[in-house]
Design an enzyme around this catalytic site. Structure first.
Site, short mmCIF file in Angstrom:
data_model
loop_
_atom_site.label_atom_id
_atom_site.label_comp_id
_atom_site.label_asym_id
_atom_site.label_seq_id
_atom_site.Cartn_x
_atom_site.Cartn_y
_atom_site.Cartn_z
N CYS A 20 0.83 -1.21 0.00
CA CYS A 20 0.00 0.00 0.00
C CYS A 20 0.87 1.25 0.00
CB CYS A 20 -0.99 -0.05 1.17
SG CYS A 20 -2.44 0.95 0.84
N HIS A 32 -3.55 -4.87 0.37
CA HIS A 32 -2.94 -5.42 1.58
C HIS A 32 -3.00 -6.95 1.54
CE1 HIS A 32 -2.47 -1.71 3.96
NE2 HIS A 32 -3.51 -1.30 3.27
N GLU A 84 -1.48 -9.02 3.24
CA GLU A 84 -1.36 -9.63 4.58
C GLU A 84 -2.70 -10.07 5.14
OE1 GLU A 84 -0.70 -6.46 3.80
OE2 GLU A 84 -1.30 -5.05 5.37
N1 GLN Z 1 -1.94 6.82 2.89
C1 GLN Z 1 -2.05 6.09 1.69
C2 GLN Z 1 -3.40 6.28 1.02
O1 GLN Z 1 -4.34 6.69 1.64
C3 GLN Z 1 -1.76 4.62 1.91
C4 GLN Z 1 -2.73 3.94 2.81
C5 GLN Z 1 -2.23 2.62 3.34
O2 GLN Z 1 -1.05 2.32 3.27
N2 GLN Z 1 -3.10 1.83 3.90
O3 GLN Z 1 -3.57 6.00 -0.13
#
Ligand code: GLN
Length: 535
Positions: free
Chosen positions: A382, A507, A509
């Site tokens: 992410c 994600h 994970e």
């Molecule tokens: N802050 C980033 C976004 O909002 C990544 C979010 C995250 O890593 N969950 O896109």
């Protein structure tokens, strides 16, 4: 109709109620029973999405996009089922429902009260979770500790459910803490006695007491709990501190947790088939003198719970290897100040996980650069992928000021930005959440690892790779190895010719399970292990 097992906690919070509920789920499932697990969180937030990871640990995201408590991650990993938004309820949600009904006039002029209106809403939420998953046994964990003011409506609701569904269709498990007094050299059961007394005062009596202890529960302590809490000795179980969470279903099984629950519920089932759990624990116990050192570059390095699923996914991937893993916490801010030199020396791989806010962001970008330039295996999750795109744009594609508009709204090269239709976003409920499809580009490492073309992975973010820069990044060698099926959203990137350089907007994970490690973690760990094994 489902039967219900309610798990409450006494004495202290963070006792492992979630793990107890999950272990029972694993045992019942291993006996072929369809089971679901639900969490009731007594706080007033609607969901933990806006809560600080310092306070609440990781926000776990379900397939259908609910932002939930990290215990749902344990549930999914232990029972190997995708749960839904119905498996988690908070007081914030319950009150929203009740107040909306009151405003619509659904209560026909009645005075709206905690009993019966709030308790009814809680019971409806529990029964809905059970119905939707068609569970034969629904395990319900009540967050917090018996005695908390916020928890009272839940305890009252689960008390009422005994009458609603019948005494023989419910089972109450109380998880408590038994401190050991070094001075007296004795385990103390008094806090447990008080906590059970508190339960009795509201009409609840535990059928099983699970005692969290540091050492083996002494026969004297067991006798005392049995006598003072009015419970058979063989219903007082021990949950000792362990190194590997996945041992707990086995030890709970040996102590007869599932057998006692089934007895209470008047159910019969074949003995659980725990071979695969034994295999997982067996791997964990293997002596692995060589370890791959994996750096996790994060902001919340003092709270391991903030990255719980990432750590679990890494464990799942490393279990079957002869090479173990050692986690090295790398504070992103320190990396920003000190540079990669010392901090990143002697590592075999680096993970840059998700996150929000600009603190430590340049440290994360420096870690990506170090991986790209030195051939150190890298996995970006992410925000980790967004950092990788920024780094590549800055140092390879010649866009020196490249940034994300999350951190530098005025950047001339917004390689990561909001989509044009995402104007005026505010916090809370405005993210891309839950599972979305991703088509994998043929001939990439992603295709090799996943062995399929269409995948569904879970998201939790607002910002995306800006399509205006895609052609330029690709020209310089960045491979977009996964995109949304309409190709509008970048889902995965990789660098060919590097031992392992992959990152994803989602994600992974959240979908890793002890018995099905996630392909991206498997690939990453294999590369890190190869490096650790090299002479
Ligand atoms: N802050 C980033 C976004 O909002 C990544 C979010 C995250 O890593 N969950 O896109």
């Amino acid at each position: 109709m489902s039967r219900y097992v309610f798990v409450t906690g006494g004495v202290l919070s963070s006792l492992g109620k979630g793990i107890t509920a999950s272990s029972l789920g694993a045992l019942l499932k291993a006996s072929g029973i369809n089971v679901t697990i639900m969490k009731c969180d007594p706080y007033l937030n609607v969901d933990p999405g806006t809560m600080s990871p310092y306070q609440h640990g990781e926000v776990f995201v379900t397939e259908d996009g609910a932002e939930t408590d990290l215990d749902l991650g344990h549930y999914e990993r232990f029972i190997d089922v995708n749960l839904t938004k119905y498996n988690s309820v908070t007081t914030g949600q319950i009150y929203s429902v009740v107040i909306a009904k009151e405003r619509r006039g659904d209560y026909l002029g009645a005075t709206v009260q905690v009993i019966p209106h709030v308790t009814n809403a809680i019971k409806e939420a529990i029964q809905r979770a059970s119905r939707i998953s068609d569970a034969a046994v629904t395990i319900v964990e009540v967050g917090g500790t018996v005695g908390d003011i916020e928890g009272q409506p839940y305890l009252e609701a689960i008390r009422q459910m005994r009458n609603d569904v019948g005494r023989d269709n419910v089972c109450y498990i109380h998880v408590t803490y038994i401190p050991f007094s070094k001075v007296i050299g004795e385990m103390k059961t008094k806090p447990t006695q008080h906590s059970v007394r508190e339960m009795r005062a509201i009409g609840l009596a535990p059928d099983i007491i699970v005692c969290r202890t540091q050492k083996a529960l002494t026969p004297e302590a067991k006798d005392k709990i049995s006598l003072f809490c009015d419970i058979d000795k063989d219903r007082v179980l021990e949950a000792r501190d362990v190194d590997c969470l996945y041992e707990i279903p086995l030890s709970m099984g040996e102590q007869g947790l599932a057998t006692r629950v089934l007895q209470r519920l008047g159910m019969t089932a074949p003995p659980p088939d725990l071979e695969r759990w034994k295999e997982v624990v067996g791997h964990f116990r293997e002596r692995k003198p060589k370890k791959a050192r994996i750096g996790l570059v994060g902001k919340y390095i003092k709270v391991a719970d903030a990255y719980l699923s990432v750590l679990e996914a890494l464990t799942h991937a490393s279990l079957p290897h002869e090479i173990g893993h050692e986690l090295v916490w790398i504070p992103a801010e320190q990396l920003e100040k000190d540079g990669p030199g010392k901090l990143l020396a002697d590592l075999d791989g680096i993970i840059v996980p998700g996150g929000f806010g600009d603190r430590g962001i340049e440290g994360k970008i420096a870690a990506v650069r170090h991986c790209r330039e030195t051939g150190l295996p890298f996995l970006g999750l992410c925000l980790g992928m967004q950092c990788a795109v920024i780094e590549f744009a800055r140092h390879v594609a010649g866009l020196a000021d490249a940034h994300s508009t999350e951190f530098a709204p005025g950047t001339p090269h917004p390689v990561i930005s909001l989509l044009p239709d995402q104007t005026g976003v505010v916090k809370g409920g405005t993210m891309r959440l839950g599972a979305y499809p991703c088509r994998i580009t043929e001939g990439t490492r992603a295709a090799q690892l996943y062995q399929t073309q269409l995948i569904y992975e879970r998201h939790r973010h607002r910002y995306e790779v800006n399509n205006e820069f895609r052609a330029r990044l690709a020209r310089h060698g960045l491979v977009f190895s996964g995109t949304s099926p309409d190709q509008q959203l970048v889902e995965m990137i990789e660098l060919p010719g590097h031992p392992f350089f992959m990152a994803c907007q989602f994600h992974p994970e959240f979908k890793s399970r002890p018995m099905h490690p996630h392909p991206l973690f498997v690939g990453f760990f294999a590369a890190a292990a190869a490096r650790a094994a090299a002479p």
